[in-house]
Design a protein around this motif. Structure first.
Motif, PDB file in Angstrom:
ATOM      1  N   ILE A  49       0.858  -1.185   0.000  1.00 48.01           N
ATOM      2  CA  ILE A  49       0.000   0.000   0.000  1.00 48.01           C
ATOM      3  C   ILE A  49       0.893   1.234   0.000  1.00 48.01           C
ATOM      4  N   ALA A  50       0.713   2.062  -1.014  1.00 50.19           N
ATOM      5  CA  ALA A  50       1.449   3.324  -1.098  1.00 50.19           C
ATOM      6  C   ALA A  50       0.676   4.352  -0.275  1.00 50.19           C
ATOM      7  N   PHE A  51       1.074   4.500   0.987  1.00 45.40           N
ATOM      8  CA  PHE A  51       0.310   5.357   1.893  1.00 45.40           C
ATOM      9  C   PHE A  51       0.712   6.825   1.797  1.00 45.40           C
ATOM     10  N   VAL A  52       1.855   7.130   1.191  1.00 46.13           N
ATOM     11  CA  VAL A  52       2.321   8.520   1.124  1.00 46.13           C
ATOM     12  C   VAL A  52       1.354   9.392   0.325  1.00 46.13           C
ATOM     13  N   GLY A  53       0.802   8.880  -0.739  1.00 44.24           N
ATOM     14  CA  GLY A  53      -0.107   9.656  -1.573  1.00 44.24           C
ATOM     15  C   GLY A  53      -1.534   9.699  -1.069  1.00 44.24           C
ATOM     16  N   LEU A  54      -1.809   9.014   0.010  1.00 45.22           N
ATOM     17  CA  LEU A  54      -3.176   8.976   0.533  1.00 45.22           C
ATOM     18  C   LEU A  54      -3.477  10.205   1.386  1.00 45.22           C
ATOM     19  N   LEU A  69      -9.335  -4.689   4.907  1.00 48.01           N
ATOM     20  CA  LEU A  69      -8.349  -3.869   5.611  1.00 48.01           C
ATOM     21  C   LEU A  69      -8.817  -2.420   5.586  1.00 48.01           C
ATOM     22  N   THR A  70      -8.964  -1.842   6.765  1.00 49.57           N
ATOM     23  CA  THR A  70      -9.295  -0.433   6.876  1.00 49.57           C
ATOM     24  C   THR A  70      -8.057   0.279   7.391  1.00 49.57           C
ATOM     25  N   LEU A  71      -7.541   1.202   6.594  1.00 48.95           N
ATOM     26  CA  LEU A  71      -6.345   1.974   6.946  1.00 48.95           C
ATOM     27  C   LEU A  71      -6.794   3.374   7.328  1.00 48.95           C
ATOM     28  N   ASP A  72      -6.472   3.786   8.532  1.00 50.77           N
ATOM     29  CA  ASP A  72      -6.773   5.134   9.003  1.00 50.77           C
ATOM     30  C   ASP A  72      -5.465   5.890   9.060  1.00 50.77           C
ATOM     31  N   LYS A  73      -5.261   6.792   8.098  1.00 52.03           N
ATOM     32  CA  LYS A  73      -3.998   7.533   8.007  1.00 52.03           C
ATOM     33  C   LYS A  73      -4.055   8.784   8.873  1.00 52.03           C
ATOM     34  N   LYS A  74      -3.054   8.911   9.724  1.00 53.91           N
ATOM     35  CA  LYS A  74      -2.877  10.101  10.561  1.00 53.91           C
ATOM     36  C   LYS A  74      -1.549  10.760  10.157  1.00 53.91           C
ATOM     37  N   ALA A  75      -1.183  11.845  10.814  1.00 54.86           N
ATOM     38  CA  ALA A  75       0.025  12.589  10.444  1.00 54.86           C
ATOM     39  C   ALA A  75       1.304  11.763  10.618  1.00 54.86           C
ATOM     40  N   SER A  76       1.457  11.063  11.728  1.00 54.37           N
ATOM     41  CA  SER A  76       2.709  10.335  11.970  1.00 54.37           C
ATOM     42  C   SER A  76       2.500   8.856  12.276  1.00 54.37           C
ATOM     43  N   PHE A  77       1.303   8.359  12.034  1.00 54.14           N
ATOM     44  CA  PHE A  77       1.067   6.934  12.245  1.00 54.14           C
ATOM     45  C   PHE A  77      -0.124   6.469  11.411  1.00 54.14           C
ATOM     46  N   LEU A  78      -0.254   5.153  11.295  1.00 59.17           N
ATOM     47  CA  LEU A  78      -1.348   4.506  10.580  1.00 59.17           C
ATOM     48  C   LEU A  78      -2.019   3.515  11.524  1.00 59.17           C
ATOM     49  N   ASN A  83      -5.877  -5.517  14.980  1.00 54.30           N
ATOM     50  CA  ASN A  83      -5.473  -4.124  14.801  1.00 54.30           C
ATOM     51  C   ASN A  83      -3.968  -3.998  14.928  1.00 54.30           C
ATOM     52  N   ILE A  84      -3.402  -3.171  14.060  1.00 54.46           N
ATOM     53  CA  ILE A  84      -1.969  -2.885  14.100  1.00 54.46           C
ATOM     54  C   ILE A  84      -1.812  -1.360  14.068  1.00 54.46           C
ATOM     55  N   LEU A  85      -0.968  -0.858  14.925  1.00 60.94           N
ATOM     56  CA  LEU A  85      -0.623   0.557  14.926  1.00 60.94           C
ATOM     57  C   LEU A  85       0.769   0.673  14.325  1.00 60.94           C
ATOM     58  N   VAL A  86       0.885   1.388  13.213  1.00 59.28           N
ATOM     59  CA  VAL A  86       2.167   1.565  12.525  1.00 59.28           C
ATOM     60  C   VAL A  86       2.629   3.001  12.767  1.00 59.28           C
ATOM     61  N   LYS A  87       3.748   3.130  13.486  1.00 54.20           N
ATOM     62  CA  LYS A  87       4.284   4.455  13.792  1.00 54.20           C
ATOM     63  C   LYS A  87       5.483   4.756  12.914  1.00 54.20           C
ATOM     64  N   MET A  88       5.589   5.997  12.478  1.00 55.32           N
ATOM     65  CA  MET A  88       6.710   6.431  11.650  1.00 55.32           C
ATOM     66  C   MET A  88       7.736   7.126  12.535  1.00 55.32           C
ATOM     67  N   VAL A  89       8.966   6.550  12.557  1.00 53.01           N
ATOM     68  CA  VAL A  89      10.025   7.053  13.419  1.00 53.01           C
ATOM     69  C   VAL A  89      11.336   7.108  12.640  1.00 53.01           C
ATOM     70  N   ILE A 143       8.013   1.937  11.301  1.00 52.77           N
ATOM     71  CA  ILE A 143       8.640   2.044   9.994  1.00 52.77           C
ATOM     72  C   ILE A 143       9.371   3.380   9.940  1.00 52.77           C
ATOM     73  N   SER A 144      10.247   3.508   8.962  1.00 52.95           N
ATOM     74  CA  SER A 144      11.023   4.744   8.805  1.00 52.95           C
ATOM     75  C   SER A 144      10.133   5.860   8.262  1.00 52.95           C
ATOM     76  N   ARG A 145      10.448   7.066   8.657  1.00 53.81           N
ATOM     77  CA  ARG A 145       9.703   8.236   8.155  1.00 53.81           C
ATOM     78  C   ARG A 145       9.869   8.387   6.641  1.00 53.81           C
ATOM     79  N   THR A 146      10.926   7.796   6.095  1.00 53.47           N
ATOM     80  CA  THR A 146      11.190   7.916   4.659  1.00 53.47           C
ATOM     81  C   THR A 146      10.460   6.844   3.838  1.00 53.47           C
ATOM     82  N   GLU A 147       9.789   5.892   4.495  1.00 52.44           N
ATOM     83  CA  GLU A 147       9.057   4.840   3.777  1.00 52.44           C
ATOM     84  C   GLU A 147       7.863   5.446   3.043  1.00 52.44           C
TER      85      GLU A 147
END
Length: 182
Positions: free
Chosen positions: A9-14, A47-56, A86-92, A110-114
């Motif tokens: 899933i390309a989440f950057v463009g979402l 799969l329901t993806l809830d995109k926030k500023a620094s986490f999914l 449920n999984i919480l994916v944090k960008m660090v 995951i990395s902030r650059t992902e």
């Protein structure tokens, strides 16, 4: 959906907010993971993806059917799958270090650059976890259409009859009967 890219899933463009994905899973999905102890998989993963500023926030809903080998008689037994994870994916900045020290299995870093996240491994785990550990038909279904009646008859023949069992248990615990009513 056997392509590896189908599970990325390309989440950057979402845009921030909710996004929904559906995956139809069958036996071919499990081939790259090796041998599994079930077959005839017909599952759907929502799969329901809830995109926030620094986490999914990822919510996986597993549903469908699978065939397993009955623990009692060995015949194929169809089971319904249904579960939610449920999984919480944090960008660090340092995801490897954070994943090594994280004790909560529902948090992943995951990395902030992902720009993409691969959900194939999670789907494999969640379908596998949705299959019960004890695989038998219910007590009221024993002898039903899925049971191997020959094996059930042999198992019944191996059980000692109630009278013999009662005699041995009475003689074994004879001295303890007087404490029963106290």
């Amino acid at each position: 959906m056997t392509s590896r890219r189908a599970f990325e899933i390309a989440f950057v463009g979402l845009k921030p907010g909710l996004h929904e994905y559906r995956y139809e899973i069958d036996d071919t999905f499990f081939e790259e993971f090796g041998k599994v102890d079930f077959k005839g998989v017909k599952a759907e993963v929502k799969l329901t993806l809830d995109k926030k500023a620094s986490f999914l926030i990822l919510k996986f809903e597993v549903g469908g059917k699978v065939d397993v080998s009955c623990d009692r008689c060995g015949n194929d037994l169809p089971l319904d799958l249904w579960d939610e994870f449920n999984i919480l994916v944090k960008m660090v900045d340092n995801p490897d270090e954070m994943n090594d020290t994280e004790s909560d299995p529902d948090v992943f870093y995951i990395s902030r650059t992902e720009s993409h996240i691969d959900v194939k491994g999670w789907i494999y785990e969640f379908i596998s976890l949705s299959v019960p550990m004890q695989r038998m038909c219910a007590e009221n279904e024993i002898g039903g259409p899925y049971c191997n009646k020959e094996v059930l008859a042999r198992l019944a023949g191996m059980n000692p009859s109630g009278d013999e069992n009662k005699k041995t248990s009475n003689s074994l615990w004879k001295g303890l009967d007087k404490f029963k009513n106290k």
